[in-house]
Design a protein around this motif. Structure first.
Motif, mmCIF file in Angstrom:
data_model
loop_
_atom_site.group_PDB
_atom_site.id
_atom_site.type_symbol
_atom_site.label_atom_id
_atom_site.label_comp_id
_atom_site.label_asym_id
_atom_site.label_seq_id
_atom_site.Cartn_x
_atom_site.Cartn_y
_atom_site.Cartn_z
ATOM 1 N N HIS A 64 2.467 -7.159 -27.736
ATOM 2 C CA HIS A 64 3.565 -7.564 -26.853
ATOM 3 C C HIS A 64 3.622 -6.660 -25.612
ATOM 4 N N ASP A 65 3.500 -5.359 -25.825
ATOM 5 C CA ASP A 65 3.527 -4.417 -24.699
ATOM 6 C C ASP A 65 2.343 -4.619 -23.757
ATOM 7 N N ILE A 66 1.183 -4.922 -24.310
ATOM 8 C CA ILE A 66 -0.009 -5.164 -23.483
ATOM 9 C C ILE A 66 0.202 -6.398 -22.613
ATOM 10 N N VAL A 67 0.769 -7.443 -23.171
ATOM 11 C CA VAL A 67 1.027 -8.669 -22.406
ATOM 12 C C VAL A 67 2.023 -8.392 -21.284
ATOM 13 N N LYS A 68 3.099 -7.658 -21.585
ATOM 14 C CA LYS A 68 4.090 -7.339 -20.554
ATOM 15 C C LYS A 68 3.462 -6.531 -19.423
ATOM 16 N N ALA A 69 2.666 -5.523 -19.769
ATOM 17 C CA ALA A 69 2.025 -4.689 -18.748
ATOM 18 C C ALA A 69 1.036 -5.505 -17.930
ATOM 19 N N SER A 70 0.307 -6.394 -18.576
ATOM 20 C CA SER A 70 -0.661 -7.234 -17.861
ATOM 21 C C SER A 70 0.038 -8.148 -16.861
ATOM 22 N N CYS A 71 1.187 -8.691 -17.246
ATOM 23 C CA CYS A 71 1.939 -9.562 -16.335
ATOM 24 C C CYS A 71 2.420 -8.789 -15.115
ATOM 25 N N VAL A 72 2.896 -7.577 -15.332
ATOM 26 C CA VAL A 72 3.356 -6.749 -14.210
ATOM 27 C C VAL A 72 2.189 -6.442 -13.273
ATOM 28 N N LEU A 73 1.051 -6.063 -13.823
ATOM 29 C CA LEU A 73 -0.116 -5.749 -12.990
ATOM 30 C C LEU A 73 -0.610 -6.980 -12.230
ATOM 31 N N ALA A 74 -0.642 -8.118 -12.903
ATOM 32 C CA ALA A 74 -1.098 -9.343 -12.240
ATOM 33 C C ALA A 74 -0.160 -9.734 -11.101
ATOM 34 N N THR A 75 1.134 -9.617 -11.321
ATOM 35 C CA THR A 75 2.106 -9.942 -10.275
ATOM 36 C C THR A 75 1.973 -8.993 -9.095
ATOM 37 N N ALA A 76 1.835 -7.708 -9.372
ATOM 38 C CA ALA A 76 1.683 -6.724 -8.291
ATOM 39 C C ALA A 76 0.414 -6.984 -7.494
ATOM 40 N N LYS A 77 -0.678 -7.303 -8.164
ATOM 41 C CA LYS A 77 -1.948 -7.573 -7.475
ATOM 42 C C LYS A 77 -1.835 -8.840 -6.638
ATOM 43 N N HIS A 78 -1.140 -9.850 -7.156
ATOM 44 C CA HIS A 78 -0.957 -11.091 -6.399
ATOM 45 C C HIS A 78 -0.170 -10.826 -5.113
ATOM 46 N N ILE A 79 0.889 -10.051 -5.208
ATOM 47 C CA ILE A 79 1.692 -9.721 -4.028
ATOM 48 C C ILE A 79 0.843 -8.953 -3.018
ATOM 49 N N GLN A 80 0.056 -8.001 -3.520
ATOM 50 C CA GLN A 80 -0.804 -7.211 -2.643
ATOM 51 C C GLN A 80 -1.820 -8.104 -1.929
ATOM 52 N N LEU A 81 -2.412 -9.049 -2.651
ATOM 53 C CA LEU A 81 -3.385 -9.948 -2.034
ATOM 54 C C LEU A 81 -2.735 -10.842 -0.980
ATOM 55 N N CYS A 82 -1.533 -11.313 -1.247
ATOM 56 C CA CYS A 82 -0.827 -12.145 -0.266
ATOM 57 C C CYS A 82 -0.550 -11.371 1.015
ATOM 58 N N ILE A 83 -0.142 -10.124 0.874
ATOM 59 C CA ILE A 83 0.129 -9.285 2.049
ATOM 60 C C ILE A 83 -1.151 -9.054 2.833
ATOM 61 N N CYS A 84 -2.252 -8.776 2.131
ATOM 62 C CA CYS A 84 -3.536 -8.549 2.802
ATOM 63 C C CYS A 84 -4.004 -9.804 3.534
ATOM 64 N N GLN A 85 -3.836 -10.964 2.907
ATOM 65 C CA GLN A 85 -4.237 -12.214 3.543
ATOM 66 C C GLN A 85 -3.448 -12.448 4.821
ATOM 67 N N LYS A 86 -2.147 -12.214 4.769
ATOM 68 C CA LYS A 86 -1.321 -12.410 5.961
ATOM 69 C C LYS A 86 -1.720 -11.444 7.069
ATOM 70 N N ALA A 87 -2.013 -10.196 6.705
ATOM 71 C CA ALA A 87 -2.420 -9.205 7.704
ATOM 72 C C ALA A 87 -3.742 -9.608 8.342
ATOM 73 N N LEU A 88 -4.686 -10.070 7.546
ATOM 74 C CA LEU A 88 -5.980 -10.491 8.095
ATOM 75 C C LEU A 88 -5.827 -11.692 9.025
ATOM 76 N N ILE A 89 -4.978 -12.609 8.642
ATOM 77 C CA ILE A 89 -4.767 -13.784 9.490
ATOM 78 C C ILE A 89 -4.144 -13.371 10.814
ATOM 79 N N LEU A 90 -3.164 -12.478 10.762
ATOM 80 C CA LEU A 90 -2.540 -12.021 12.005
ATOM 81 C C LEU A 90 -3.539 -11.277 12.884
ATOM 82 N N LEU A 91 -4.403 -10.483 12.270
ATOM 83 C CA LEU A 91 -5.419 -9.768 13.042
ATOM 84 C C LEU A 91 -6.399 -10.733 13.690
ATOM 85 N N ASN A 92 -6.718 -11.820 12.981
ATOM 86 C CA ASN A 92 -7.652 -12.802 13.526
ATOM 87 C C ASN A 92 -7.008 -13.684 14.588
ATOM 88 N N ILE A 93 -5.713 -13.892 14.501
ATOM 89 C CA ILE A 93 -5.024 -14.756 15.457
ATOM 90 C C ILE A 93 -4.748 -14.019 16.774
#
Length: 102
Positions: A64-93
């Motif tokens: 149960h603890d492993i699943v909870k930690a994995s969900c937190v890490l996956a969510t944090a990585k998703h947010i980080q990737l979204c921010i990076c994508q937006k930054a790259l798009i702004l740099l390209n625009i």
């Protein structure tokens, strides 16, 4: 970067944003709290001795603890990737916008 590429990237951002908005809008069904997976299989549980039962409960807790930690890490990585994508798009625009303004 061409204007078409910029528009494609902007479209991608809007699609992702819309998907996130749809997920946020959807509410959990009222009967979801009752849809729980049992912690133990009662047919097997009846045949286990006390030591094995305690060991099984501890292992379930670790899972149960492993699943909870994995969900937190996956969510944090998703947010980080979204921010990076937006930054790259702004740099390209930015260069395209400068060229269009001249």
């Amino acid at each position: 970067m061409t204007m078409r590429n910029c528009l494609e990237q902007l479209h991608m951002i809007l699609v992702v944003k819309r998907s996130v908005d749809i997920i946020k809008e959807r509410q959990r069904a009222e009967n979801c709290p009752w849809l729980n997976v049992p912690k133990v299989n009662t047919e097997i549980w009846e045949h286990l001795n006390t030591g094995k039962r305690e060991q099984d409960l501890r292992f379930g807790s670790v899972q149960h603890d492993i699943v909870k930690a994995s969900c937190v890490l996956a969510t944090a990585k998703h947010i980080q990737l979204c921010i990076c994508q937006k930054a790259l798009i702004l740099l390209n625009i930015a260069p395209v916008a400068r060229q269009m303004s001249t």
